[in-house]
Design an enzyme around this catalytic site. Structure first.
Site, PDB file in Angstrom:
ATOM      1  CG  ASP A 197      -5.801  -1.636  -4.752  1.00 37.25           C
ATOM      2  OD1 ASP A 197      -4.870  -2.384  -4.461  1.00 37.25           O
ATOM      3  OD2 ASP A 197      -6.266  -0.784  -3.964  1.00 37.25           O
ATOM      4  CG  HIS A 251      -5.219  -2.444  -0.610  1.00 36.40           C
ATOM      5  ND1 HIS A 251      -4.665  -1.733  -1.655  1.00 36.40           N
ATOM      6  CD2 HIS A 251      -4.719  -1.895   0.527  1.00 36.40           C
ATOM      7  CE1 HIS A 251      -3.874  -0.781  -1.166  1.00 36.40           C
ATOM      8  NE2 HIS A 251      -3.880  -0.870   0.152  1.00 36.40           N
ATOM      9  CB  SER A 296      -0.960  -0.033   1.196  1.00 41.85           C
ATOM     10  OG  SER A 296      -1.963   0.957   1.079  1.00 41.85           O
TER      11      SER A 296
END
Length: 361
Positions: free
Chosen positions: A232, A299, A136
């Site tokens: 995502d 994610h 991330s």
């Protein structure tokens, strides 16, 4: 001085390597979004995302950091490090002045070299193989700091970077507004990030646009492997369909789980996928870049065991993320695979959707 938002020292967790991995190092940068204004940063300052005083220790290592071959077949013997994330700028900020009213320290860019130099002194100076990875906001940081990492490591080492769910694309929200672009502008301005973003990008574009990998990856010299979903979960919820762009909440169920999406909503998500792929295909070709782009609604796939390497993990070309990333790193296979559109990859249905971050925008 390298410090977190609250002025506390940065932190990392280290599991020493053993056997054949004694001189191999895997650095994982923690994720956790960003803070783009004073109010948001003040809130983070009281949490693990802004202060080392509030971080858990010890920390369980899983996925790419696991020390068992059944869970992490190629990297389990390596020295494995998790660098904690407490600056809110993907390690790019550097503002000298500290406001006495807030006591916020924007010094993220100082944290990265400080920690790496500490690790060099603890044995990484002898590295034969090294990986900079992240998830991330950490995945974005692994892109932005990839070449710097290469420069700090021994010239004789094989050094490559993994970016997991860090390929954030510049897409307008469904309302037609450039909400995410403005968000990045605010981050860069608040943290003073411009000076620490790639000059090859800031010399041509406004600094906020240089937070988008599509504008910097082509100029990265170090080999880079991109791991991302074309749908995502975080980007869909926060950049493409943020709460401010959906005041009536008609997307709420769909954003929570793609299985809940109505046909017209799924059509719009397919258009988002095409925007994502356009940003990926817009990169200059590189013989040393690989990618694993699946169609699972999730994610981050490197840190959670169920996504990294398990019997029911999602796959491309019958390989888990762990197998694909290792094949690419060790030059066993130049892995470049892009999944077909949702819902064709049946391995995705075995992987539950997780809410890893709350909506930020």
């Amino acid at each position: 001085m390298a410090v977190c938002l609250d002025g506390s020292p940065p932190a990392y967790h280290l599991h020493r390597g053993f056997g054949s991995g004694i001189n191999n190092w895997l650095i994982q940068l923690e994720g956790g979004g960003w803070c783009h204004n004073i109010t948001n940063c003040l809130a983070r300052k009281e949490s693990r995302l802004g202060s080392s005083k509030n971080m858990a220790s010890p920390l369980a290592f899983s996925g790419i950091l696991h020390n068992k071959p059944i869970f992490n077949p190629d990297f389990y013997t390596w020295n494995r490090v998790k660098i904690r994330y407490c600056d809110g700028s993907s390690f790019t900020g550097d503002v000298k002045k500290v406001s006495p009213a807030t006591n916020l320290h924007f010094r993220g860019a100082r944290i990265f070299p400080a920690v790496i130099n500490d690790l060099l002194a603890k044995g990484m100076k002898n590295a034969k193989n090294a990986i900079l990875s992240g998830c991330s906001a950490g995945g974005l940081a692994s892109i932005l700091h990839c070449d710097q990492f290469r420069e700090l490591l021994p010239k004789t080492a094989q050094v490559k970077c993994f970016s997991d769910a860090g390929y954030f694309v510049n897409v307008k929200a469904i309302s037609g507004e450039p909400i995410f672009e403005k968000y990045y502008d605010d981050i860069v301005t608040l943290h003073g990030s411009a000076q620490n973003l790639p000059k090859s990008c800031t010399s041509k574009l406004k600094p906020g646009l240089c937070f988008f990998p599509q504008n910097v990856v082509s100029d990265i010299k170090t080999p880079l492997f991109l791991i991302n979903s074309a749908y995502d979960h975080w980007q869909v919820r926060n950049a493409f369909i943020p709460g401010v762009a959906d005041p009536s909440g008609k997307w709420s169920k769909c954003k929570l789980n793609i299985l809940n999406c109505l046909p017209n909503q799924l059509k719009i998500l397919q258009e988002y996928r095409l925007e994502f792929l356009k940003a990926l295909f817009g990169l200059k070709p590189s013989p040393e870049r690989g990618y694993f782009i699946d169609s699972c609604y999730l994610h981050c796939q490197t840190e959670l065991q169920m996504f990294w390497h398990m019997p029911n993990s999602s796959r491309l070309s019958n390989k888990t993320v762990a197998q694909a990333a290792a094949d690419w790193f060790f030059n066993r296979n130049l892995f470049r695979k892009i999944d077909c559109p949702y819902p064709c990859n049946k391995s995705c249905t075995k992987t539950p959707t997780l809410l890893l971050d709350s909506d930020l925008l």
